[in-house]
Design an enzyme around this catalytic site. Structure first.
Site, mmCIF file in Angstrom:
data_model
loop_
_atom_site.group_PDB
_atom_site.id
_atom_site.type_symbol
_atom_site.label_atom_id
_atom_site.label_comp_id
_atom_site.label_asym_id
_atom_site.label_seq_id
_atom_site.Cartn_x
_atom_site.Cartn_y
_atom_site.Cartn_z
ATOM 1 N N ASP A 157 3.353 13.682 9.193
ATOM 2 C CA ASP A 157 3.514 12.323 9.823
ATOM 3 C C ASP A 157 4.807 11.941 9.479
ATOM 4 O O ASP A 157 5.356 12.293 8.701
ATOM 5 C CB ASP A 157 2.676 11.323 9.333
ATOM 6 C CG ASP A 157 2.847 9.954 9.927
ATOM 7 O OD1 ASP A 157 3.017 9.728 11.086
ATOM 8 O OD2 ASP A 157 2.699 9.044 9.131
ATOM 9 N N ASP A 175 6.547 8.173 10.085
ATOM 10 C CA ASP A 175 6.677 6.693 9.638
ATOM 11 C C ASP A 175 5.824 6.464 8.599
ATOM 12 O O ASP A 175 4.589 6.330 8.838
ATOM 13 C CB ASP A 175 6.613 5.883 10.849
ATOM 14 C CG ASP A 175 7.553 5.886 11.825
ATOM 15 O OD1 ASP A 175 8.503 5.689 11.401
ATOM 16 O OD2 ASP A 175 6.981 6.156 12.731
ATOM 17 N N ASP A 203 -0.075 8.860 5.962
ATOM 18 C CA ASP A 203 -0.155 7.805 4.995
ATOM 19 C C ASP A 203 -1.200 6.864 5.573
ATOM 20 O O ASP A 203 -1.235 5.792 4.798
ATOM 21 C CB ASP A 203 1.347 7.031 4.949
ATOM 22 C CG ASP A 203 1.702 6.442 6.420
ATOM 23 O OD1 ASP A 203 1.897 5.405 6.323
ATOM 24 O OD2 ASP A 203 1.569 7.286 7.201
#
Length: 210
Positions: free
Chosen positions: A15, A17, A172
């Site tokens: 991922d 961001d 995240d």
């Protein structure tokens, strides 16, 4: 170490961001600066909850919840403009995670899968100077069904030509974790993993390819 079968891993997917780039607070600032014009707001808790979703999807959810009419596509374009013009220079890498790119790029094929628009994702990757380490990028522009659907990460697996069950996803957000697992991939939530455990994982992957 953690519930990951190291021996199965042949490709890495990240991922962007909040995983490679410390952009989440900056995206939230840009979102609310634009949202003020529409009478829309997004809290920190909501932003974390929606991590991985496209801006348009989040706008539609918030507009419905807050009883506001908003053009999600126009909102997304304005938010990206604010981010790129006012926030991009403040982007910093997340600790430890980019080390996987630096150390393993010649050993594992790697791709990035993000809920950001392509223009924004490419600028962030350029800012981090990691584009030379990845073989593919899948953005919100490239798939119809965004996280928590598995499409983003499945497209990444296809680009690097690795079966989903042999991919390890770094995330995240819970929606991203769900996306990876629905796609049949192993996944690690970096926000729930200590830096030491991440470094141990990096060492194990380095040893796997010796």
């Amino acid at each position: 170490m953690m519930d990951i079968d190291i021996s199965r891993i042949k490709g890495l997917i990240f991922d962007l961001d909040g995983t490679l780039a410390d952009t989440m607070p900056l995206h939230l600032e840009a979102w609310n600066e634009v949202g003020e014009k529409y009478g829309l707001s997004l809290s920190h808790e909501e932003h974390i909850k929606f991590a991985g979703m496209s801006t348009e999807d989040i706008v539609n959810i918030q507009a419905d919840k807050q009883g506001v009419s908003a053009d999600a596509k126009a909102f997304s374009e304005q938010k990206d403009k604010v981010f790129l013009e006012e926030k991009l220079d403040d982007v910093k890498p997340i600790p430890v995670v980019p080390d996987f790119l630096y150390s393993l790029h010649n050993k594992f094929p790697m791709a990035v899968g993000t809920g950001s628009q392509r223009i924004t994702a490419e600028k962030i990757i350029d800012n981090l100077n990691v584009n030379k380490y990845i073989e593919g990028l899948v953005t919100a522009d490239d798939v119809e069904n965004h996280k928590p659907a598995p499409d983003t990460f499945l497209s990444c697996a296809e680009i690097i030509d690795i079966a989903p069950e042999n991919c390890l996803v770094f995330e995240d957000g819970e929606l991203g974790m769900q996306s990876a697992k629905t796609g049949g991939m192993q996944a690690i939530n970096i926000t729930k993993t200590s830096d030491k455990k991440l470094r141990d994982l990096l060492t194990s992957l380095e040893n796997l390819k010796k």
